[in-house]
Design a protein around this motif. Sequence first.
Motif, PDB file in Angstrom:
ATOM      1  N   VAL A 189       0.854  -1.319  -0.109  1.00 31.34           N
ATOM      2  CA  VAL A 189      -0.185   0.007  -0.118  1.00 31.34           C
ATOM      3  C   VAL A 189       0.711   1.072  -0.222  1.00 31.34           C
ATOM      4  O   VAL A 189       1.777   1.207   0.359  1.00 31.34           O
ATOM      5  CB  VAL A 189      -1.277   0.251   1.382  1.00 31.34           C
ATOM      6  CG1 VAL A 189      -1.355   1.338   1.320  1.00 31.34           C
ATOM      7  CG2 VAL A 189      -2.140  -1.068   0.974  1.00 31.34           C
ATOM      8  N   ARG A 190       0.893   2.555  -1.166  1.00 31.81           N
ATOM      9  CA  ARG A 190       1.238   3.338  -1.042  1.00 31.81           C
ATOM     10  C   ARG A 190       0.372   4.322  -0.919  1.00 31.81           C
ATOM     11  O   ARG A 190      -0.499   5.043  -2.122  1.00 31.81           O
ATOM     12  CB  ARG A 190       2.089   3.504  -2.123  1.00 31.81           C
ATOM     13  CG  ARG A 190       3.362   2.637  -2.762  1.00 31.81           C
ATOM     14  CD  ARG A 190       3.593   2.746  -4.434  1.00 31.81           C
ATOM     15  NE  ARG A 190       4.626   1.241  -4.214  1.00 31.81           N
ATOM     16  CZ  ARG A 190       5.313   1.321  -5.892  1.00 31.81           C
ATOM     17  NH1 ARG A 190       4.631   1.866  -6.947  1.00 31.81           N
ATOM     18  NH2 ARG A 190       6.372  -0.163  -5.642  1.00 31.81           N
ATOM     19  N   GLY A 191       0.338   5.062   0.485  1.00 32.88           N
ATOM     20  CA  GLY A 191      -0.512   5.930   0.029  1.00 32.88           C
ATOM     21  C   GLY A 191      -2.594   5.946   0.292  1.00 32.88           C
ATOM     22  O   GLY A 191      -2.544   4.555   0.800  1.00 32.88           O
ATOM     23  N   ARG A 192      -2.974   5.664  -0.543  1.00 38.26           N
ATOM     24  CA  ARG A 192      -4.284   5.274  -0.805  1.00 38.26           C
ATOM     25  C   ARG A 192      -4.139   4.486  -2.490  1.00 38.26           C
ATOM     26  O   ARG A 192      -5.253   3.799  -1.839  1.00 38.26           O
ATOM     27  CB  ARG A 192      -5.314   5.965  -1.053  1.00 38.26           C
ATOM     28  CG  ARG A 192      -5.481   7.674   0.192  1.00 38.26           C
ATOM     29  CD  ARG A 192      -6.736   7.398  -0.090  1.00 38.26           C
ATOM     30  NE  ARG A 192      -6.694   9.227   0.797  1.00 38.26           N
ATOM     31  CZ  ARG A 192      -8.043  10.208   0.689  1.00 38.26           C
ATOM     32  NH1 ARG A 192      -8.856  10.614  -0.730  1.00 38.26           N
ATOM     33  NH2 ARG A 192      -7.498  11.299   1.853  1.00 38.26           N
ATOM     34  N   ALA A 193      -3.000   3.813  -2.612  1.00 41.13           N
ATOM     35  CA  ALA A 193      -3.541   3.262  -3.302  1.00 41.13           C
ATOM     36  C   ALA A 193      -2.852   1.866  -3.142  1.00 41.13           C
ATOM     37  O   ALA A 193      -1.555   1.468  -2.093  1.00 41.13           O
ATOM     38  CB  ALA A 193      -2.251   3.396  -5.345  1.00 41.13           C
ATOM     39  N   THR A 194      -3.353   0.567  -3.464  1.00 40.54           N
ATOM     40  CA  THR A 194      -2.447  -0.448  -3.768  1.00 40.54           C
ATOM     41  C   THR A 194      -2.391  -1.454  -4.863  1.00 40.54           C
ATOM     42  O   THR A 194      -2.696  -0.715  -5.698  1.00 40.54           O
ATOM     43  CB  THR A 194      -3.599  -1.547  -3.581  1.00 40.54           C
ATOM     44  OG1 THR A 194      -4.125  -1.762  -1.848  1.00 40.54           O
ATOM     45  CG2 THR A 194      -3.287  -2.734  -3.214  1.00 40.54           C
ATOM     46  N   THR A 195      -0.554  -1.421  -4.759  1.00 40.85           N
ATOM     47  CA  THR A 195       0.372  -2.122  -5.727  1.00 40.85           C
ATOM     48  C   THR A 195       0.552  -3.792  -5.891  1.00 40.85           C
ATOM     49  O   THR A 195       0.804  -3.985  -4.552  1.00 40.85           O
ATOM     50  CB  THR A 195       0.671  -0.975  -6.852  1.00 40.85           C
ATOM     51  OG1 THR A 195       1.157  -1.521  -8.264  1.00 40.85           O
ATOM     52  CG2 THR A 195       1.890  -0.919  -6.181  1.00 40.85           C
ATOM     53  N   THR A 196       1.687  -4.357  -6.384  1.00 41.01           N
ATOM     54  CA  THR A 196       2.354  -5.795  -5.817  1.00 41.01           C
ATOM     55  C   THR A 196       3.411  -5.628  -6.862  1.00 41.01           C
ATOM     56  O   THR A 196       3.846  -4.372  -7.870  1.00 41.01           O
ATOM     57  CB  THR A 196       1.786  -6.609  -6.476  1.00 41.01           C
ATOM     58  OG1 THR A 196       1.266  -6.653  -8.523  1.00 41.01           O
ATOM     59  CG2 THR A 196       0.204  -7.109  -6.089  1.00 41.01           C
ATOM     60  N   GLU A 197       4.558  -5.881  -5.761  1.00 39.82           N
ATOM     61  CA  GLU A 197       5.913  -6.033  -6.819  1.00 39.82           C
ATOM     62  C   GLU A 197       6.266  -7.940  -6.183  1.00 39.82           C
ATOM     63  O   GLU A 197       5.126  -7.748  -5.936  1.00 39.82           O
ATOM     64  CB  GLU A 197       6.787  -4.973  -5.301  1.00 39.82           C
ATOM     65  CG  GLU A 197       6.564  -3.427  -5.703  1.00 39.82           C
ATOM     66  CD  GLU A 197       7.583  -2.837  -4.816  1.00 39.82           C
ATOM     67  OE1 GLU A 197       8.425  -2.357  -5.217  1.00 39.82           O
ATOM     68  OE2 GLU A 197       6.993  -2.077  -4.303  1.00 39.82           O
ATOM     69  N   HIS A 198       7.054  -7.845  -6.589  1.00 34.82           N
ATOM     70  CA  HIS A 198       8.116  -9.094  -6.518  1.00 34.82           C
ATOM     71  C   HIS A 198       9.004  -8.970  -6.142  1.00 34.82           C
ATOM     72  O   HIS A 198      10.536  -8.236  -6.354  1.00 34.82           O
ATOM     73  CB  HIS A 198       8.021  -9.865  -8.246  1.00 34.82           C
ATOM     74  CG  HIS A 198       6.771  -9.689  -8.981  1.00 34.82           C
ATOM     75  ND1 HIS A 198       6.331  -8.927  -9.450  1.00 34.82           N
ATOM     76  CD2 HIS A 198       5.800 -10.447  -8.900  1.00 34.82           C
ATOM     77  CE1 HIS A 198       4.747  -9.211 -10.066  1.00 34.82           C
ATOM     78  NE2 HIS A 198       5.100 -10.253  -9.247  1.00 34.82           N
ATOM     79  N   VAL A 199       9.570 -10.428  -5.319  1.00 37.07           N
ATOM     80  CA  VAL A 199      11.203 -10.517  -4.461  1.00 37.07           C
ATOM     81  C   VAL A 199      11.441 -11.763  -5.051  1.00 37.07           C
ATOM     82  O   VAL A 199      10.682 -13.042  -4.799  1.00 37.07           O
ATOM     83  CB  VAL A 199      11.090 -11.077  -3.579  1.00 37.07           C
ATOM     84  CG1 VAL A 199      11.986 -11.105  -2.833  1.00 37.07           C
ATOM     85  CG2 VAL A 199      10.408  -9.077  -2.539  1.00 37.07           C
ATOM     86  N   ALA A 200      12.467 -12.033  -6.041  1.00 36.32           N
ATOM     87  CA  ALA A 200      13.160 -13.446  -6.574  1.00 36.32           C
ATOM     88  C   ALA A 200      13.646 -14.702  -5.779  1.00 36.32           C
ATOM     89  O   ALA A 200      14.180 -13.830  -3.982  1.00 36.32           O
ATOM     90  CB  ALA A 200      14.245 -13.017  -7.216  1.00 36.32           C
ATOM     91  N   LEU A 201      12.977 -15.345  -5.519  1.00 30.54           N
ATOM     92  CA  LEU A 201      13.819 -16.638  -4.390  1.00 30.54           C
ATOM     93  C   LEU A 201      14.600 -17.465  -4.670  1.00 30.54           C
ATOM     94  O   LEU A 201      15.163 -16.930  -5.830  1.00 30.54           O
ATOM     95  CB  LEU A 201      12.589 -17.386  -4.717  1.00 30.54           C
ATOM     96  CG  LEU A 201      11.182 -17.419  -4.082  1.00 30.54           C
ATOM     97  CD1 LEU A 201       9.701 -18.160  -4.070  1.00 30.54           C
ATOM     98  CD2 LEU A 201      11.284 -16.332  -2.482  1.00 30.54           C
ATOM     99  N   MET A 202      15.529 -18.739  -3.630  1.00 32.32           N
ATOM    100  CA  MET A 202      16.810 -18.730  -4.247  1.00 32.32           C
ATOM    101  C   MET A 202      17.041 -19.527  -4.967  1.00 32.32           C
ATOM    102  O   MET A 202      18.104 -20.156  -5.216  1.00 32.32           O
ATOM    103  CB  MET A 202      17.512 -19.233  -3.082  1.00 32.32           C
ATOM    104  CG  MET A 202      17.043 -18.645  -2.485  1.00 32.32           C
ATOM    105  SD  MET A 202      18.148 -18.181  -0.108  1.00 32.32           S
ATOM    106  CE  MET A 202      20.224 -18.223  -0.484  1.00 32.32           C
TER     107      MET A 202
END
Length: 213
Positions: A189-202
């Motif tokens: 959540v950024r302020g009032r906005a919701t978005t998605t990001e990704h994290v690489a696994l091993m």
Amino acid sequence: MNRPLVCAVLGVALLPSVVACTARGGRPAEAASWGAASPRASAPGRTQVVDASRANLTTSLSTADLPGPTGMYTAAVGRAAATFVWETAAGGFCFGSAATSGGFISTSCVHDPRDVPFSARPALVPLVSTYSFAEVHVIGADRETVRSVTCNGEPLTFRRLPPFMNGRRELYAFDLTEPTAGRVTVTVVRGRATTTEHVALMGGSLKHRTSCR
């Protein structure tokens, strides 16, 4: 995006910009919980594992790697080992894993705060990727708040740790029971906005490993 500290207990793999894993450790303080903790030990068992791992880790820290006034935070707990993160008195960032007695001790530090700067814009900051008793990740959230971490649409348990950088950087940890390929999806959540990001696994792209897409 900053590169995370990457360390495996057997067969150390480190990114070029960070120092090597060494046989060192540190003293943690208790971490706040977001959702359930890693289900690898009962509540009394968790306390015993954390205390014993902390003691084993503490005995081998150099002066430069000692935790600052906020102490250390528990990122993940297994049946006989735990992983911790902490800030040094000089503002460096460290993590360490240790068995409850004997066994392994592994730590890694970035001593210059400029190597993990606070982001000028909303961003996830991968800080730690390590495999010991589990695949453990610690991520920072600058100017945003993590709401969920999922693998193939299924929620993963994650822990919200006390913030770093004088309260500016929110810190979160999650772990998987085995090395996993692909990437997890992180809803923020950024302020009032919701978005998605990704994290690489091993696990990389190896097809025989469990995979998140």
